[in-house]
Design an enzyme around this catalytic site. Structure first.
Site, PDB file in Angstrom:
ATOM      1  N   HIS A 171      12.417   1.093   5.276  1.00 26.77           N
ATOM      2  CA  HIS A 171      12.191  -0.333   5.007  1.00 26.77           C
ATOM      3  C   HIS A 171      12.704  -1.140   6.196  1.00 26.77           C
ATOM      4  O   HIS A 171      13.888  -1.133   6.494  1.00 26.77           O
ATOM      5  CB  HIS A 171      12.936  -0.747   3.732  1.00 26.77           C
ATOM      6  N   ASN A 212     -10.280   0.850   1.502  1.00 28.38           N
ATOM      7  CA  ASN A 212      -8.820   0.866   1.358  1.00 28.38           C
ATOM      8  C   ASN A 212      -8.485   0.646  -0.115  1.00 28.38           C
ATOM      9  O   ASN A 212      -8.538  -0.476  -0.611  1.00 28.38           O
ATOM     10  CB  ASN A 212      -8.205  -0.230   2.230  1.00 28.38           C
ATOM     11  N   HIS A 231      -1.969  19.837   6.080  1.00 26.57           N
ATOM     12  CA  HIS A 231      -2.858  18.759   5.640  1.00 26.57           C
ATOM     13  C   HIS A 231      -2.137  17.422   5.800  1.00 26.57           C
ATOM     14  O   HIS A 231      -0.965  17.286   5.421  1.00 26.57           O
ATOM     15  CB  HIS A 231      -3.270  18.971   4.175  1.00 26.57           C
ATOM     16  N   CYS A 250       0.800  -1.226   0.000  1.00 31.85           N
ATOM     17  CA  CYS A 250       0.000   0.000   0.000  1.00 31.85           C
ATOM     18  C   CYS A 250       0.829   1.271   0.000  1.00 31.85           C
ATOM     19  O   CYS A 250       0.305   2.343  -0.281  1.00 31.85           O
ATOM     20  CB  CYS A 250      -0.926   0.002   1.210  1.00 31.85           C
ATOM     21  N   HIS A 279      -2.675   7.159   4.927  1.00 28.39           N
ATOM     22  CA  HIS A 279      -3.162   6.009   4.154  1.00 28.39           C
ATOM     23  C   HIS A 279      -4.324   5.313   4.857  1.00 28.39           C
ATOM     24  O   HIS A 279      -4.280   5.068   6.068  1.00 28.39           O
ATOM     25  CB  HIS A 279      -2.011   5.021   3.935  1.00 28.39           C
TER      26      HIS A 279
END
Length: 415
Positions: A220, A344, A307, A141, A311
Protein backbone atom coordinates in the site's frame (compact mmCIF):
# COMPACT_ATOMS: atom_id res chain seq x y z
CA UNK A 1 -3.48 -23.75 8.88
CA UNK A 2 -3.23 -24.46 5.14
CA UNK A 3 -5.77 -22.77 2.88
CA UNK A 4 -7.09 -24.78 -0.05
CA UNK A 5 -8.96 -23.59 -3.13
CA UNK A 6 -11.66 -26.14 -3.91
CA UNK A 7 -12.84 -24.49 -7.13
CA UNK A 8 -13.79 -21.15 -8.64
CA UNK A 9 -16.04 -19.67 -11.30
CA UNK A 10 -15.57 -16.60 -13.49
CA UNK A 11 -19.06 -15.93 -14.77
CA UNK A 12 -20.09 -15.25 -18.35
CA UNK A 13 -22.71 -12.46 -18.23
CA UNK A 14 -25.96 -12.95 -20.19
CA UNK A 15 -26.00 -12.24 -23.92
CA UNK A 16 -28.46 -9.40 -23.29
CA UNK A 17 -25.45 -7.45 -21.88
CA UNK A 18 -23.19 -8.00 -24.91
CA UNK A 19 -21.69 -4.73 -26.08
CA UNK A 20 -19.88 -4.21 -29.39
CA UNK A 21 -17.95 -1.18 -30.62
CA UNK A 22 -21.02 -0.09 -32.56
CA UNK A 23 -23.16 -0.42 -29.44
CA UNK A 24 -20.66 1.73 -27.57
CA UNK A 25 -20.65 4.41 -30.24
CA UNK A 26 -24.46 4.45 -30.39
CA UNK A 27 -24.61 4.76 -26.60
CA UNK A 28 -22.21 7.69 -26.50
CA UNK A 29 -24.19 9.43 -29.24
CA UNK A 30 -27.31 9.06 -27.07
CA UNK A 31 -25.68 10.81 -24.11
CA UNK A 32 -26.79 14.44 -24.31
CA UNK A 33 -24.10 15.73 -21.95
CA UNK A 34 -21.20 14.50 -24.07
CA UNK A 35 -19.60 17.07 -26.34
CA UNK A 36 -18.53 16.01 -29.82
CA UNK A 37 -14.94 16.13 -28.59
CA UNK A 38 -15.75 13.71 -25.74
CA UNK A 39 -17.53 11.33 -28.08
CA UNK A 40 -14.65 11.20 -30.55
CA UNK A 41 -12.11 10.88 -27.70
CA UNK A 42 -13.87 7.82 -26.28
CA UNK A 43 -14.10 6.23 -29.72
CA UNK A 44 -10.36 6.74 -30.30
CA UNK A 45 -9.48 5.28 -26.90
CA UNK A 46 -11.78 2.29 -27.46
CA UNK A 47 -10.21 1.58 -30.86
CA UNK A 48 -6.79 1.34 -29.19
CA UNK A 49 -7.98 -0.35 -26.00
CA UNK A 50 -7.42 -4.00 -27.08
CA UNK A 51 -10.99 -4.86 -26.07
CA UNK A 52 -12.91 -7.09 -28.46
CA UNK A 53 -16.35 -6.79 -29.97
CA UNK A 54 -18.16 -8.92 -27.38
CA UNK A 55 -17.62 -7.49 -23.90
CA UNK A 56 -20.48 -6.76 -21.48
CA UNK A 57 -22.12 -3.65 -20.06
CA UNK A 58 -25.15 -3.52 -17.74
CA UNK A 59 -28.72 -3.40 -19.01
CA UNK A 60 -29.28 0.14 -17.70
CA UNK A 61 -26.37 1.38 -19.82
CA UNK A 62 -27.12 -0.64 -22.94
CA UNK A 63 -30.91 -0.27 -23.05
CA UNK A 64 -32.08 2.32 -20.48
CA UNK A 65 -35.37 2.72 -22.35
CA UNK A 66 -36.12 -0.99 -21.81
CA UNK A 67 -34.59 -1.79 -18.41
CA UNK A 68 -34.71 1.61 -16.72
CA UNK A 69 -32.13 4.35 -16.31
CA UNK A 70 -29.14 3.93 -13.97
CA UNK A 71 -30.44 3.88 -10.42
CA UNK A 72 -29.83 1.97 -7.20
CA UNK A 73 -32.44 -0.58 -8.32
CA UNK A 74 -30.81 -1.21 -11.69
CA UNK A 75 -27.40 -1.30 -10.00
CA UNK A 76 -28.69 -4.00 -7.66
CA UNK A 77 -29.97 -5.86 -10.69
CA UNK A 78 -26.50 -5.79 -12.27
CA UNK A 79 -24.86 -7.15 -9.11
CA UNK A 80 -27.51 -9.81 -8.58
CA UNK A 81 -27.31 -11.02 -12.19
CA UNK A 82 -23.60 -11.85 -12.11
CA UNK A 83 -23.06 -12.63 -8.41
CA UNK A 84 -25.96 -15.07 -8.12
CA UNK A 85 -24.85 -16.92 -11.26
CA UNK A 86 -21.23 -17.12 -10.07
CA UNK A 87 -22.18 -18.46 -6.63
CA UNK A 88 -24.70 -20.95 -8.02
CA UNK A 89 -22.13 -22.37 -10.42
CA UNK A 90 -19.39 -22.49 -7.78
CA UNK A 91 -21.58 -24.35 -5.27
CA UNK A 92 -22.79 -26.76 -7.95
CA UNK A 93 -19.24 -27.46 -9.11
CA UNK A 94 -17.99 -28.22 -5.59
CA UNK A 95 -21.10 -30.00 -4.34
CA UNK A 96 -21.28 -27.65 -1.34
CA UNK A 97 -24.67 -26.64 0.08
CA UNK A 98 -25.30 -22.97 1.01
CA UNK A 99 -25.85 -24.05 4.63
CA UNK A 100 -22.23 -25.29 4.75
CA UNK A 101 -20.73 -21.84 4.12
CA UNK A 102 -19.12 -20.46 7.29
CA UNK A 103 -17.53 -17.26 5.95
CA UNK A 104 -18.71 -14.94 3.16
CA UNK A 105 -16.58 -12.13 1.73
CA UNK A 106 -17.71 -9.81 -1.07
CA UNK A 107 -15.60 -7.06 -2.59
CA UNK A 108 -17.02 -4.34 -4.82
CA UNK A 109 -15.33 -0.98 -4.96
CA UNK A 110 -17.94 1.49 -6.20
CA UNK A 111 -21.34 0.07 -5.20
CA UNK A 112 -22.00 -0.39 -1.50
CA UNK A 113 -25.75 -0.28 -0.83
CA UNK A 114 -27.67 -0.92 2.37
CA UNK A 115 -28.32 -3.77 3.00
CA UNK A 116 -24.88 -4.84 1.80
CA UNK A 117 -23.99 -7.11 -1.08
CA UNK A 118 -23.16 -9.86 1.41
CA UNK A 119 -26.69 -9.50 2.80
CA UNK A 120 -28.02 -9.82 -0.76
CA UNK A 121 -26.26 -13.19 -1.04
CA UNK A 122 -27.30 -14.32 2.45
CA UNK A 123 -30.91 -13.60 1.50
CA UNK A 124 -30.73 -15.23 -1.93
CA UNK A 125 -29.03 -18.44 -0.79
CA UNK A 126 -30.54 -18.57 2.72
CA UNK A 127 -27.19 -18.83 4.47
CA UNK A 128 -27.02 -19.67 8.18
CA UNK A 129 -27.72 -17.03 10.79
CA UNK A 130 -24.21 -17.39 12.20
CA UNK A 131 -22.38 -16.99 8.87
CA UNK A 132 -19.52 -14.50 9.19
CA UNK A 133 -19.84 -11.82 6.52
CA UNK A 134 -17.40 -9.16 5.34
CA UNK A 135 -18.08 -6.48 2.73
CA UNK A 136 -15.04 -4.74 1.20
CA UNK A 137 -15.63 -1.44 -0.58
CA UNK A 138 -13.55 1.30 -2.19
CA UNK A 139 -10.43 -0.87 -2.56
CA UNK A 140 -10.17 -0.88 -6.35
CA UNK A 141 -9.13 -3.52 -8.84
CA UNK A 142 -6.69 -5.25 -6.48
CA UNK A 143 -9.41 -6.06 -3.94
CA UNK A 144 -9.77 -9.61 -5.23
CA UNK A 145 -6.39 -10.47 -3.71
CA UNK A 146 -7.24 -8.48 -0.57
CA UNK A 147 -10.39 -10.58 -0.18
CA UNK A 148 -8.33 -13.78 -0.48
CA UNK A 149 -5.86 -12.43 2.09
CA UNK A 150 -8.72 -11.62 4.46
CA UNK A 151 -10.19 -15.10 3.98
CA UNK A 152 -6.77 -16.60 4.73
CA UNK A 153 -6.55 -14.68 8.01
CA UNK A 154 -10.11 -15.54 9.08
CA UNK A 155 -9.50 -19.20 8.26
CA UNK A 156 -6.54 -19.17 10.65
CA UNK A 157 -8.94 -18.38 13.48
CA UNK A 158 -11.94 -20.57 12.68
CA UNK A 159 -11.21 -24.27 12.37
CA UNK A 160 -12.78 -26.61 9.82
CA UNK A 161 -14.45 -23.79 7.88
CA UNK A 162 -15.47 -22.98 4.32
CA UNK A 163 -15.06 -19.44 2.98
CA UNK A 164 -16.83 -18.14 -0.12
CA UNK A 165 -15.17 -15.12 -1.76
CA UNK A 166 -17.09 -13.13 -4.39
CA UNK A 167 -15.36 -10.41 -6.44
CA UNK A 168 -17.21 -8.00 -8.69
CA UNK A 169 -17.58 -4.37 -9.74
CA UNK A 170 -20.68 -2.36 -10.57
CA UNK A 171 -20.85 -0.08 -13.58
CA UNK A 172 -24.51 0.96 -13.67
CA UNK A 173 -24.13 4.11 -11.57
CA UNK A 174 -20.51 4.68 -12.54
CA UNK A 175 -20.83 5.33 -16.26
CA UNK A 176 -19.27 8.80 -16.39
CA UNK A 177 -21.44 11.38 -18.18
CA UNK A 178 -19.11 14.36 -18.06
CA UNK A 179 -16.45 15.64 -20.44
CA UNK A 180 -13.09 15.42 -18.66
CA UNK A 181 -10.76 13.11 -20.56
CA UNK A 182 -9.09 11.67 -17.48
CA UNK A 183 -12.50 10.48 -16.26
CA UNK A 184 -13.86 9.31 -19.64
CA UNK A 185 -11.24 6.56 -19.99
CA UNK A 186 -13.04 4.33 -17.48
CA UNK A 187 -16.09 4.19 -19.80
CA UNK A 188 -13.96 2.54 -22.48
CA UNK A 189 -12.26 -0.04 -20.23
CA UNK A 190 -14.49 -1.30 -17.41
CA UNK A 191 -16.97 -4.07 -18.10
CA UNK A 192 -19.38 -6.37 -16.22
CA UNK A 193 -18.07 -9.52 -14.56
CA UNK A 194 -17.89 -11.47 -11.30
CA UNK A 195 -16.12 -14.46 -9.77
CA UNK A 196 -16.82 -16.83 -6.89
CA UNK A 197 -14.06 -18.79 -5.15
CA UNK A 198 -14.51 -21.46 -2.47
CA UNK A 199 -11.72 -21.85 0.10
CA UNK A 200 -11.29 -24.36 2.91
CA UNK A 201 -8.94 -25.02 5.83
CA UNK A 202 -10.16 -28.59 6.32
CA UNK A 203 -7.10 -30.82 6.02
CA UNK A 204 -8.94 -33.61 4.24
CA UNK A 205 -9.82 -31.15 1.46
CA UNK A 206 -6.17 -31.29 0.43
CA UNK A 207 -7.06 -34.37 -1.65
CA UNK A 208 -10.05 -32.64 -3.29
CA UNK A 209 -8.72 -29.13 -3.77
CA UNK A 210 -7.27 -27.64 -6.94
CA UNK A 211 -4.75 -25.30 -5.32
CA UNK A 212 -3.05 -24.46 -2.04
CA UNK A 213 -2.43 -20.82 -1.14
CA UNK A 214 1.29 -20.28 -0.60
CA UNK A 215 1.67 -16.52 -0.16
CA UNK A 216 -0.15 -13.21 -0.24
CA UNK A 217 1.84 -9.97 -0.40
CA UNK A 218 0.08 -6.64 -0.06
CA UNK A 219 1.73 -3.30 -0.83
CA UNK A 220 0.00 0.00 0.00
CA UNK A 221 1.65 3.21 -1.25
CA UNK A 222 -1.08 5.55 0.00
CA UNK A 223 1.22 7.57 2.26
CA UNK A 224 2.48 9.31 -0.90
CA UNK A 225 0.06 12.02 -2.05
CA UNK A 226 0.56 11.45 -5.78
CA UNK A 227 0.02 7.70 -5.41
CA UNK A 228 -3.00 8.22 -3.19
CA UNK A 229 -4.72 10.42 -5.79
CA UNK A 230 -3.71 8.67 -9.02
CA UNK A 231 -7.05 6.80 -9.21
CA UNK A 232 -9.55 9.10 -7.55
CA UNK A 233 -13.33 9.29 -7.45
CA UNK A 234 -14.54 12.88 -7.39
CA UNK A 235 -16.80 15.44 -9.02
CA UNK A 236 -15.61 17.22 -12.15
CA UNK A 237 -15.95 20.97 -12.67
CA UNK A 238 -19.63 20.51 -13.58
CA UNK A 239 -20.43 18.38 -10.54
CA UNK A 240 -20.54 15.06 -12.42
CA UNK A 241 -19.07 12.17 -10.40
CA UNK A 242 -16.44 9.96 -12.01
CA UNK A 243 -13.12 8.22 -11.43
CA UNK A 244 -10.12 10.22 -12.55
CA UNK A 245 -7.06 8.33 -13.83
CA UNK A 246 -3.80 10.24 -13.48
CA UNK A 247 -1.39 10.63 -16.40
CA UNK A 248 1.34 9.44 -14.01
CA UNK A 249 -0.49 6.16 -13.35
CA UNK A 250 1.94 3.86 -15.18
CA UNK A 251 5.00 5.36 -13.49
CA UNK A 252 3.32 5.05 -10.12
CA UNK A 253 2.35 1.46 -10.84
CA UNK A 254 5.98 0.63 -11.71
CA UNK A 255 7.22 1.99 -8.36
CA UNK A 256 4.55 0.09 -6.45
CA UNK A 257 5.35 -3.09 -8.37
CA UNK A 258 9.02 -2.87 -7.39
CA UNK A 259 8.04 -2.53 -3.73
CA UNK A 260 5.78 -5.58 -4.00
CA UNK A 261 8.26 -7.86 -5.76
CA UNK A 262 11.03 -6.86 -3.35
CA UNK A 263 8.98 -8.59 -0.64
CA UNK A 264 7.65 -11.38 -2.86
CA UNK A 265 10.99 -12.28 -4.48
CA UNK A 266 12.69 -13.87 -1.45
CA UNK A 267 9.58 -16.00 -0.87
CA UNK A 268 9.43 -17.53 -4.35
CA UNK A 269 12.68 -17.07 -6.30
CA UNK A 270 15.48 -19.66 -6.42
CA UNK A 271 18.59 -18.68 -4.44
CA UNK A 272 20.63 -17.91 -7.57
CA UNK A 273 18.13 -15.21 -8.59
CA UNK A 274 18.00 -13.80 -5.07
CA UNK A 275 21.80 -13.54 -4.85
CA UNK A 276 21.99 -11.75 -8.20
CA UNK A 277 19.22 -9.33 -7.24
CA UNK A 278 20.55 -8.37 -3.81
CA UNK A 279 24.21 -8.42 -4.93
CA UNK A 280 23.61 -5.86 -7.66
CA UNK A 281 21.35 -3.80 -5.38
CA UNK A 282 24.12 -3.56 -2.74
CA UNK A 283 26.74 -2.76 -5.40
CA UNK A 284 24.62 0.10 -6.76
CA UNK A 285 24.22 1.52 -3.26
CA UNK A 286 27.95 1.34 -2.58
CA UNK A 287 29.08 4.14 -4.91
CA UNK A 288 27.40 6.66 -7.28
CA UNK A 289 29.77 5.74 -10.12
CA UNK A 290 28.74 2.09 -9.88
CA UNK A 291 25.08 3.09 -9.81
CA UNK A 292 25.47 4.90 -13.14
CA UNK A 293 27.17 1.97 -14.87
CA UNK A 294 25.24 -0.92 -13.34
CA UNK A 295 21.56 -1.28 -14.16
CA UNK A 296 19.15 -2.74 -11.55
CA UNK A 297 18.79 -6.50 -11.85
CA UNK A 298 15.29 -7.74 -12.70
CA UNK A 299 14.86 -11.29 -11.38
CA UNK A 300 13.60 -13.95 -13.78
CA UNK A 301 10.19 -14.70 -12.30
CA UNK A 302 9.64 -17.31 -15.00
CA UNK A 303 11.90 -19.51 -12.87
CA UNK A 304 9.41 -19.17 -10.01
CA UNK A 305 6.04 -19.31 -11.79
CA UNK A 306 4.49 -21.33 -14.59
CA UNK A 307 1.43 -19.09 -15.00
CA UNK A 308 1.03 -15.31 -14.70
CA UNK A 309 -2.38 -13.77 -14.02
CA UNK A 310 -1.74 -10.06 -14.63
CA UNK A 311 -4.75 -7.89 -13.85
CA UNK A 312 -6.39 -6.59 -17.04
CA UNK A 313 -6.09 -2.94 -16.08
CA UNK A 314 -5.62 -2.09 -19.74
CA UNK A 315 -3.31 -2.78 -22.61
CA UNK A 316 -0.67 -0.41 -21.22
CA UNK A 317 -0.69 -2.20 -17.86
CA UNK A 318 -0.08 -5.60 -19.44
CA UNK A 319 2.59 -4.17 -21.77
CA UNK A 320 4.39 -2.54 -18.82
CA UNK A 321 4.39 -5.66 -16.65
CA UNK A 322 5.53 -7.86 -19.51
CA UNK A 323 8.49 -5.52 -20.00
CA UNK A 324 9.16 -4.86 -16.30
CA UNK A 325 9.10 -8.54 -15.36
CA UNK A 326 10.82 -9.66 -18.58
CA UNK A 327 8.30 -12.39 -19.22
CA UNK A 328 7.73 -13.99 -22.60
CA UNK A 329 4.69 -12.76 -24.60
CA UNK A 330 3.15 -16.24 -24.30
CA UNK A 331 3.02 -15.70 -20.51
CA UNK A 332 0.97 -12.52 -20.91
CA UNK A 333 -1.36 -14.01 -23.53
CA UNK A 334 -3.94 -15.18 -20.92
CA UNK A 335 -4.22 -11.59 -19.67
CA UNK A 336 -4.40 -10.13 -23.18
CA UNK A 337 -7.05 -12.68 -24.17
CA UNK A 338 -9.07 -11.84 -21.05
CA UNK A 339 -8.85 -8.11 -21.78
CA UNK A 340 -9.97 -8.78 -25.35
CA UNK A 341 -12.89 -11.05 -24.42
CA UNK A 342 -14.15 -9.45 -21.19
CA UNK A 343 -12.50 -6.03 -20.83
CA UNK A 344 -11.39 -4.81 -17.42
CA UNK A 345 -13.60 -6.71 -14.98
CA UNK A 346 -11.74 -5.09 -12.08
CA UNK A 347 -11.04 -7.37 -9.10
CA UNK A 348 -12.55 -10.43 -10.81
CA UNK A 349 -10.13 -10.26 -13.76
CA UNK A 350 -7.45 -12.46 -12.14
CA UNK A 351 -9.99 -15.31 -11.97
CA UNK A 352 -10.98 -14.91 -15.63
CA UNK A 353 -7.29 -15.19 -16.45
CA UNK A 354 -6.80 -18.33 -14.36
CA UNK A 355 -9.92 -19.83 -15.97
CA UNK A 356 -8.28 -19.18 -19.36
CA UNK A 357 -5.12 -20.97 -18.21
CA UNK A 358 -7.12 -24.00 -17.09
CA UNK A 359 -9.33 -24.04 -20.19
CA UNK A 360 -6.67 -23.65 -22.88
CA UNK A 361 -3.34 -24.65 -21.33
CA UNK A 362 -4.06 -26.67 -18.24
CA UNK A 363 -2.28 -26.17 -14.93
CA UNK A 364 -0.23 -29.19 -13.93
CA UNK A 365 0.21 -30.51 -10.41
CA UNK A 366 3.11 -28.73 -8.70
CA UNK A 367 3.01 -25.66 -10.95
CA UNK A 368 2.77 -22.27 -9.30
CA UNK A 369 0.46 -19.43 -10.31
CA UNK A 370 1.07 -15.73 -9.65
CA UNK A 371 -1.96 -13.45 -9.46
CA UNK A 372 -1.00 -9.77 -9.39
CA UNK A 373 -3.35 -6.81 -9.39
CA UNK A 374 -3.18 -3.01 -9.10
CA UNK A 375 -5.77 -0.85 -7.38
CA UNK A 376 -6.63 2.61 -6.15
CA UNK A 377 -4.93 3.75 -3.00
CA UNK A 378 -2.38 3.01 -4.58
CA UNK A 379 -2.01 -0.73 -4.03
CA UNK A 380 -0.28 -3.72 -5.62
CA UNK A 381 -1.26 -7.14 -4.29
CA UNK A 382 0.00 -10.61 -5.12
CA UNK A 383 -1.30 -14.11 -4.44
CA UNK A 384 0.71 -17.27 -5.11
CA UNK A 385 -0.96 -20.65 -5.57
CA UNK A 386 0.41 -24.16 -6.01
CA UNK A 387 -1.60 -26.66 -8.06
CA UNK A 388 -2.30 -29.83 -6.07
CA UNK A 389 -3.50 -31.76 -9.12
CA UNK A 390 -3.82 -31.30 -12.86
CA UNK A 391 -6.41 -28.57 -13.46
CA UNK A 392 -7.91 -28.69 -16.94
CA UNK A 393 -11.46 -27.48 -16.34
CA UNK A 394 -13.21 -26.16 -19.46
CA UNK A 395 -14.78 -23.00 -18.09
CA UNK A 396 -18.11 -21.91 -19.54
CA UNK A 397 -16.93 -18.31 -19.68
CA UNK A 398 -14.57 -19.26 -22.52
CA UNK A 399 -17.02 -21.33 -24.56
CA UNK A 400 -16.68 -20.45 -28.25
CA UNK A 401 -13.54 -18.33 -27.83
CA UNK A 402 -11.10 -18.99 -30.68
CA UNK A 403 -8.38 -16.56 -29.62
CA UNK A 404 -7.60 -12.99 -30.61
CA UNK A 405 -8.11 -12.80 -34.40
CA UNK A 406 -4.78 -12.56 -36.28
CA UNK A 407 -5.74 -9.25 -37.90
CA UNK A 408 -6.52 -7.77 -34.48
CA UNK A 409 -3.25 -9.09 -33.05
CA UNK A 410 -1.32 -7.45 -35.90
CA UNK A 411 -3.22 -4.19 -35.42
CA UNK A 412 -2.39 -4.19 -31.69
CA UNK A 413 1.25 -5.06 -32.27
CA UNK A 414 1.13 -8.44 -30.53
CA UNK A 415 3.73 -10.98 -31.57
Amino acid sequence: RPVYLLDFVAVKPPDSMLFSYEDFKERTQMEERFTESSKSFQERVLDKSALGQATYLPHAIKHPERYGKPSIDTARDESATVMFDAVEQCLARTGVRPSQIDILIVNCSLFNPTPSLTSMLVNRFKLRTNVRTYNLGGMGCSAGVIAIDLAKDVLQVHRRSLALVVSTENITQNWYKGNEKGMLISNTLFRVGASATLLSNKRWHRFKAKYRLLHTVRTHMGSDDAMYKCVFQEEDADGVVGVRLSKQLMGIAAKALKANITVLGPLVLPYSEQLAFFGIMLARKAHPAIRKRLKPYIPDFQRAFSHFCIHTGGRAVIDALEQELRIHPTQSLPSRSTLYRFGNTSSASIWYILSYCESFRGVKAGERVWQIAFGSGFKVNSAVWEALRNCETKHEAWDGFKGIPPEEAVKLGYT
